[in-house]
Design a protein around this motif. Structure first.
Motif, PDB file in Angstrom:
ATOM      1  N   GLU A  45       3.494  -6.566  35.547  1.00  0.00           N
ATOM      2  CA  GLU A  45       3.303  -7.558  36.595  1.00  0.00           C
ATOM      3  C   GLU A  45       3.001  -8.938  36.022  1.00  0.00           C
ATOM      4  O   GLU A  45       3.358  -9.949  36.626  1.00  0.00           O
ATOM      5  CB  GLU A  45       2.187  -7.109  37.530  1.00  0.00           C
ATOM      6  CG  GLU A  45       2.554  -5.872  38.334  1.00  0.00           C
ATOM      7  CD  GLU A  45       1.413  -5.346  39.177  1.00  0.00           C
ATOM      8  OE1 GLU A  45       0.375  -6.033  39.306  1.00  0.00           O
ATOM      9  OE2 GLU A  45       1.563  -4.236  39.705  1.00  0.00           O
ATOM     10  N   ASN A  61       0.411  -2.420  35.770  1.00  0.00           N
ATOM     11  CA  ASN A  61       1.473  -1.402  35.782  1.00  0.00           C
ATOM     12  C   ASN A  61       2.444  -1.556  34.618  1.00  0.00           C
ATOM     13  O   ASN A  61       3.656  -1.578  34.804  1.00  0.00           O
ATOM     14  CB  ASN A  61       2.236  -1.437  37.108  1.00  0.00           C
ATOM     15  CG  ASN A  61       1.341  -1.113  38.283  1.00  0.00           C
ATOM     16  OD1 ASN A  61       0.524  -0.213  38.218  1.00  0.00           O
ATOM     17  ND2 ASN A  61       1.482  -1.872  39.354  1.00  0.00           N
ATOM     18  N   SER A  72       2.674   4.150  29.438  1.00  0.00           N
ATOM     19  CA  SER A  72       2.225   3.318  30.548  1.00  0.00           C
ATOM     20  C   SER A  72       0.720   3.129  30.465  1.00  0.00           C
ATOM     21  O   SER A  72      -0.003   4.017  30.010  1.00  0.00           O
ATOM     22  CB  SER A  72       2.627   3.932  31.885  1.00  0.00           C
ATOM     23  OG  SER A  72       2.058   5.209  32.033  1.00  0.00           O
ATOM     24  N   PRO A  74      -2.605   0.061  32.087  1.00  0.00           N
ATOM     25  CA  PRO A  74      -2.888  -1.166  32.829  1.00  0.00           C
ATOM     26  C   PRO A  74      -2.783  -2.428  31.973  1.00  0.00           C
ATOM     27  O   PRO A  74      -2.455  -3.494  32.474  1.00  0.00           O
ATOM     28  CB  PRO A  74      -4.337  -0.985  33.309  1.00  0.00           C
ATOM     29  CG  PRO A  74      -4.606   0.472  33.216  1.00  0.00           C
ATOM     30  CD  PRO A  74      -3.742   0.985  32.108  1.00  0.00           C
TER      31      PRO A  74
END
Length: 164
Positions: A45, A61, A72, A74
């Protein structure tokens, strides 16, 4: 020898049917060996780049793909090579998921040395391989060899085969 027999029986029983704890365990990881020369694709993002130190921080994400491997988290810090010709390393934090083939691992954080293909995962590591589940404090994944070594409070349940 007779006084040691009960202890040997208890140890064997624990290894055959119950919970196993060990300090280090080598396991396979991933369907095939990973090629660390493949391009690294990142989606997120947000992106903050620092040209002075050659780093980039992806947040929100974050999904990183290289060949068959997906990571993956944060937040991921990317460190570029000194000549900016490629990526030196990735550092993921905030809860990390690593998937390669049908194997999946989770941890609080992970560091990936792109040049060597080594991924070090730490903090409540959980490895799932089909119906087998292993936990540990740390796991080092060698993506080139397709192996992993788990260390610190390694736990799994060994299942005996059902009689046929």
């Amino acid at each position: 020898m007779a006084r040691f027999f009960p202890a040997i029986v208890l140890i064997c029983a624990a290894c055959i049917g119950g919970m196993v704890q060990a300090q280090g365990m080598q396991v396979a990881f991933g369907a095939t060996a990973q090629d660390s020369d493949l391009p690294v694709e990142v989606t997120a993002e947000n992106l903050d780049v620092d040209q002075t130190d050659g780093t980039a921080i992806f947040t929100g994400n974050v999904v990183i793909g290289q060949g068959q491997m997906r990571l993956s988290a944060p937040r991921v810090l990317v460190v570029y090579l000194q000549d900016r010709s490629g990526i030196s390393s990735l550092s993921a934090t905030g809860g990390v998921t690593l998937v390669s083939g049908e194997d999946a691992a989770e941890a609080r954080e992970a560091d990936y040395d792109v040049q060597t293909g080594m991924i070090d995962m730490a903090g409540d590591v959980l490895l799932v391989q089909g119906t087998t589940v292993l936990t540990s404090d740390k796991m080092a994944v060698d993506t080139v060899a397709g192996t992993a070594r788990m260390n610190g409070n390694v736990k799994t349940v060994l299942q005996s085969e059902a009689p046929q």
